[in-house]
Design a protein around this motif. Structure first.
Motif, short mmCIF file in Angstrom:
data_model
loop_
_atom_site.label_atom_id
_atom_site.label_comp_id
_atom_site.label_asym_id
_atom_site.label_seq_id
_atom_site.Cartn_x
_atom_site.Cartn_y
_atom_site.Cartn_z
N GLY A 421 40.69 39.16 38.75
CA GLY A 421 40.43 37.92 39.50
C GLY A 421 39.01 37.87 40.04
O GLY A 421 38.02 38.10 39.33
N THR A 422 38.90 37.62 41.33
CA THR A 422 37.60 37.51 41.97
C THR A 422 36.79 38.80 41.84
O THR A 422 35.57 38.77 41.65
N ILE A 466 36.55 47.68 41.02
CA ILE A 466 36.21 46.78 42.13
C ILE A 466 37.51 46.16 42.64
O ILE A 466 38.30 45.61 41.85
N SER A 467 37.71 46.25 43.94
CA SER A 467 38.94 45.69 44.49
C SER A 467 38.79 45.45 45.98
O SER A 467 38.33 46.34 46.70
N SER A 469 41.46 44.69 48.07
CA SER A 469 42.59 45.35 48.73
C SER A 469 42.62 46.85 48.47
O SER A 469 43.10 47.62 49.29
N GLY A 470 42.11 47.25 47.32
CA GLY A 470 42.21 48.66 46.93
C GLY A 470 43.62 49.05 46.51
O GLY A 470 43.91 50.23 46.31
N THR A 472 45.52 46.84 44.16
CA THR A 472 45.95 46.03 43.02
C THR A 472 46.49 46.94 41.91
O THR A 472 45.79 47.84 41.42
N THR A 475 44.54 47.32 38.61
CA THR A 475 43.29 48.08 38.75
C THR A 475 43.60 49.56 38.95
O THR A 475 42.92 50.43 38.39
N VAL A 518 44.36 34.38 51.18
CA VAL A 518 44.68 34.88 49.83
C VAL A 518 43.49 34.67 48.90
O VAL A 518 43.19 35.51 48.04
N ALA A 519 42.79 33.57 49.09
CA ALA A 519 41.60 33.33 48.26
C ALA A 519 40.47 34.23 48.75
O ALA A 519 40.07 34.18 49.90
N SER A 520 39.99 35.05 47.87
CA SER A 520 38.93 35.98 48.25
C SER A 520 37.60 35.23 48.33
O SER A 520 37.21 34.53 47.40
N LEU A 603 38.01 29.44 39.81
CA LEU A 603 39.19 30.19 40.29
C LEU A 603 39.58 29.72 41.69
O LEU A 603 40.77 29.51 41.99
N LYS A 604 38.58 29.53 42.55
CA LYS A 604 38.88 29.07 43.92
C LYS A 604 39.56 27.71 43.89
O LYS A 604 40.57 27.49 44.55
N GLU A 607 43.17 28.02 42.50
CA GLU A 607 44.19 28.79 43.23
C GLU A 607 44.55 28.19 44.58
O GLU A 607 45.69 28.33 45.01
N VAL A 726 48.22 42.24 44.89
CA VAL A 726 49.18 42.19 43.79
C VAL A 726 49.54 43.64 43.43
O VAL A 726 48.92 44.25 42.58
C1 AGP Z 1 41.09 35.82 44.49
O1 AGP Z 1 40.90 34.68 45.23
C2 AGP Z 1 42.46 36.12 44.13
N1 AGP Z 1 43.33 36.08 45.23
C3 AGP Z 1 42.67 37.27 43.17
O2 AGP Z 1 42.10 36.89 41.98
C4 AGP Z 1 42.15 38.67 43.56
O3 AGP Z 1 40.77 38.68 43.57
C5 AGP Z 1 42.70 39.70 42.57
O4 AGP Z 1 44.10 39.71 42.66
C6 AGP Z 1 42.16 41.07 42.78
O5 AGP Z 1 42.47 41.57 44.05
P1 AGP Z 1 41.73 42.82 44.63
O6 AGP Z 1 40.30 42.48 44.79
O7 AGP Z 1 42.40 43.07 45.95
O8 AGP Z 1 41.92 43.94 43.67
#
Ligand code: AGP
Length: 729
Positions: A421-422, A466-467, A469-470, A472, A475, A518-520, A603-604, A607, A726
């Motif tokens: 995603g982002t 790259i993450s 949340s760390g 996902t 990933t 939720v939107a990064s 994407l923004k 979503e 996720v």
């Molecule tokens: C971004 O707006 C989304 N919510 C989504 O694409 C997100 O970036 C993606 O799920 C990856 O998440 P992460 O950076 O926590 O790994």
């Protein structure tokens, strides 16, 4: 219950669809093994009356489970109505009376198995009447089908469509089997270990049971799990928290000082409080404590009598003979607990997160707050890393966590940037600069594609994960795969202590602060800045790149103020959102450093505003997308002043020739584009060094998607069907 509900609300940003909790069905007037409060003059009287006592003991054994679909406020309202409403018949004596020792669990669900309805909502139970074993689960159990089939053959009835339900059912099944086999003293921890031994997949679990009143067991493998510790008696209690106490049974309640308070009617003896919190995310507990420890895979934590111990499950080669593995193996009659474990220490850390960071403050929504926080967030990504000279110019980059790996990275065969995603889009934004400064081939991988394709990764590759949340799952899986191939793994992560930041060999925390929407948004721009720092530090020895590096470093210094300036476009973006709010589709064209801007902007919009939007590499326009262009189609073209400017001018001309409704993002001093397309809506952004321009250019698109969402009446912080982390594939 308030703490459970508030904790759930703090996690609600992650975008869940149903929630529930389980609490003790506590009878205030009964004696309770797990309550150390004594009301003077009442306990002796009760002790005399054996029959009454037994009756009450039976009553206290119940666990109340409450579940509701939708937002946490729905659950809160239901709980008020069903559990604490004096006008109903439902144990209303219990209404909101304090307990000195209680163990409660709660959960918000994001449906993976079965729709988001009440039945499928956690906590899940071994049986819906007695609720003997109750479990909350974050993750996914991949072998739930054979376990379910085995338990059904043994007569157990399933009520939900979830993967999780096998867990409490297994608790009940194994607990009964142990009893039948004469294993009467199996502890709650041991039972939980036997259950988790049967599970495949990922889990963070908390178990509660009427059989083990006042106790909780938490277990982790693959999904994040933190434990928070809060106490109001730092002296004696913390001694136990640091586990100077050898025996869990020698609980701290025995050591704690007692205080007697007199209320209007009764004299109550109390002891200082100690509270343990388990959560997948620090924001659920930061209001109560900043002292946390991060549980590791195969850890099992047992809370009992005000103390806790952590055990690590030891890997076993074979199941013990005479023990069924929990799968269908009727040849074995006896059930014995066989899982071996050893007690381990986990360091208690202090959370740096402030409560304010998880509050909206003066803003209406988290997404809006996080967009406006970007100047400070970027400054914080650079703090202590971009070193200044005596006159305040940027001199060099210092990345402590990576310095000892810099040479290995420089010697790599190639660099692979990987995320979802982002986070993937931030990799697209930085690729060109990495290639330019490191002179290495740089490839991009969507993490969700790595395992599907079994990408050829090699031991002399450097993989950068790259993450935000760390956590996902895609990933994390790609990271495990790269590690198995022997590649050097680097993390660009926001969440300290997360699985990705711990599993990588080295990395950079982006320090963007908690991202709740939720939107990064701010994580995206901070990820780019963090990777610019990485590219600069990898090229510090290159004389030929000295001038370029210096330009970028000075550009970084000016970036926060450029972002502030750019945020002033807000009013203009509200107008634009008004104009576009009823559209069904939006195209965004970018190229070079700003191809990522087109992808991320689209994407923004899709979503959160729920409008179809496509980010297109402008060079691809003639190879298909041009067919979509007519006088109705709104098209945003990113054409700020960089090496691609003239090509973008030509794109604008071609779109204009097809009557496209143009919105152009241009540099503040641009004179040409207005002449090229006089009827276009022009958004002027501050000019920064070309490789940093993507950081600025995304701001108007973030603001546009935010305002479109609000005008279209959608929830920008919790968009439909999406979760913040996720954690399932
Ligand atoms: C971004 O707006 C989304 N919510 C989504 O694409 C997100 O970036 C993606 O799920 C990856 O998440 P992460 O950076 O926590 O790994």
């Amino acid at each position: 219950m308030d703490k459970l509900i508030i904790g759930l609300k703090r996690l609600e940003y992650r975008g869940y669809d149903s929630a529930g909790f389980a609490i003790d069905d506590y009878d205030y007037d009964s004696l309770d093994d797990c309550d150390d409060r004594k009301v003077e003059g009442e306990d002796d009287a009760d002790a005399d009356d054996e029959e009454k006592k037994n009756k009450k003991k039976k009553k206290k054994k119940k666990i109340l489970v409450c579940r509701e679909v939708g937002k946490i406020v729905n659950l809160e309202a239901l709980a008020e109505k069903e559990l604490f409403n004096d006008n109903n018949n439902n144990n209303n004596n219990n209404s909101i009376k304090p307990m000195n020792n209680c163990a409660s669990i709660a959960h918000t669900r994001w449906a993976t198995h079965g729709p988001p309805n009440k039945i499928n909502t956690h906590p899940h139970t071994s049986d819906s009447i007695e609720n003997e074993f109750v479990v909350v689960h974050n993750g996914i159990i991949t072998n739930h089908a054979p376990l379910r089939a085995m338990l059904e053959r043994r007569g157990m009835k399933f009520e939900t469509e979830t993967d999780t339900e096998v867990i409490p059912k297994l608790c009940k099944f194994l607990s009964d089997k142990f009893e039948e086999s004469g294993e009467k003293d199996v502890s709650f921890r041991q039972l939980a270990m036997e259950v988790t031994r049967q599970l495949q997949g990922a889990y963070a679990l908390v178990f509660k049971s009427t059989k083990y009143p006042g106790e909780l067991v938490a277990a982790k493998r693959g999904s994040p799990l933190l434990m928070g510790i809060s106490d109001d008696d730092s002296g004696e209690v913390s001694g136990v928290i640091n586990r100077t106490n050898d025996d869990l049974e020698n609980n701290i309640n025995k050591k704690r000082k007692t205080t007697t308070i007199t209320t209007n009617t009764k004299k109550i003896t109390t002891t200082p409080k100690v509270e343990f919190y388990f959560a997948s995310d620090a924001s659920a507990m930061v209001e109560h404590t900043k002292r946390v420890l991060v549980l590791e895979d195969y850890d099992v934590c047992h809370c009992k009598n005000g103390g806790y111990k952590i055990y690590k499950v030891e890997k076993q080669k074979h199941a013990h003979p005479g023990y069924t593995s929990g799968h269908d193996s009727p040849e074995y009659g006896l059930y014995k607990p066989v899982v071996l474990s050893k007690e381990v220490e986990r360091t208690i850390e202090t959370l740096e997160m402030e409560v304010e960071s998880i509050m909206k403050g003066e803003f209406d929504h988290f997404m809006q707050k996080e967009i406006f926080e970007q100047p400070e967030a970027i400054a914080s990504t650079m703090r202590g890393r971009l070193v200044l000279d005596v006159v305040g110019a940027a001199e060099r980059v210092v990345l402590g966590g990576m310095s000892q790996f810099a040479d290995t990275i420089r010697r790599s065969r190639r660099i692979i940037l990987c995320g979802c995603g982002t986070s993937y889009n931030s990799a697209v934004a930085i690729r060109q600069l990495f290639e330019e400064l490191t002179d290495l081939p740089v490839t991009l991988e969507l993490a969700s594609d790595v395992l599907d394709r079994r990408c050829p990764f090699f031991r002399d590759d450097t993989c950068i994960f790259i993450s935000q949340s760390g956590e996902t799952a895609d990933t994390l899986k790609a990271l495990e795969y790269a590690k198995a191939k022997g590649a050097l793994c680097v993390g660009i992560v926001n969440t300290v202590g997360s699985a990705i930041s711990r599993a990588t060999d080295c990395g950079v925390h982006i320090n963007a602060g908690a991202e709740i929407g939720v939107a990064s948004t701010k994580a995206y721009t901070c990820q780019i800045v963090a990777m610019v720092l990485v590219a600069l530090s990898l090229s510090e020895d290159s004389r030929s790149k000295h001038t370029r590096r210096d330009d970028i470093m000075q550009g970084l210094l000016k970036l926060p103020s450029a972002m502030k300036e750019c945020l002033k476009l807000d009013a203009k973006l509200i107008e634009l959102a008004q104009e576009l709010k009823d559209e069904h589709s939006l195209l965004i064209f970018g190229r070079g450093f700003n191809y990522a801007t087109a992808l991320e902007g689209a994407l923004k919009v899709k979503e959160v505003a729920l409008v179809h939007s496509e980010g297109i590499l402008a060079g691809e326009m003639k190879h298909g997308p041009l067919a979509l262009v007519d006088e109705h189609m709104p098209i945003i073209v990113v054409c700020t002043n960089d090496g691609c400017y003239e090509k973008q001018q030509s794109v604008v001309q071609q779109l204009k020739a097809r009557d496209g409704r143009l919105i152009l993002i241009v540099s503040e001093d641009d004179k040409e584009m207005e002449k090229t397309a006089p009827e276009a809506i022009i958004l002027r952004v501050p000019k920064v060094v070309d490789c940093l321009q993507a950081v600025v250019n995304i701001v108007p698109l973030q603001l546009l998607s935010y305002h479109l969402t609000i005008l279209r009446g959608h929830n920008c912080d919790q968009p439909r069907n999406l979760a913040k982390s996720v954690t399932v594939e």
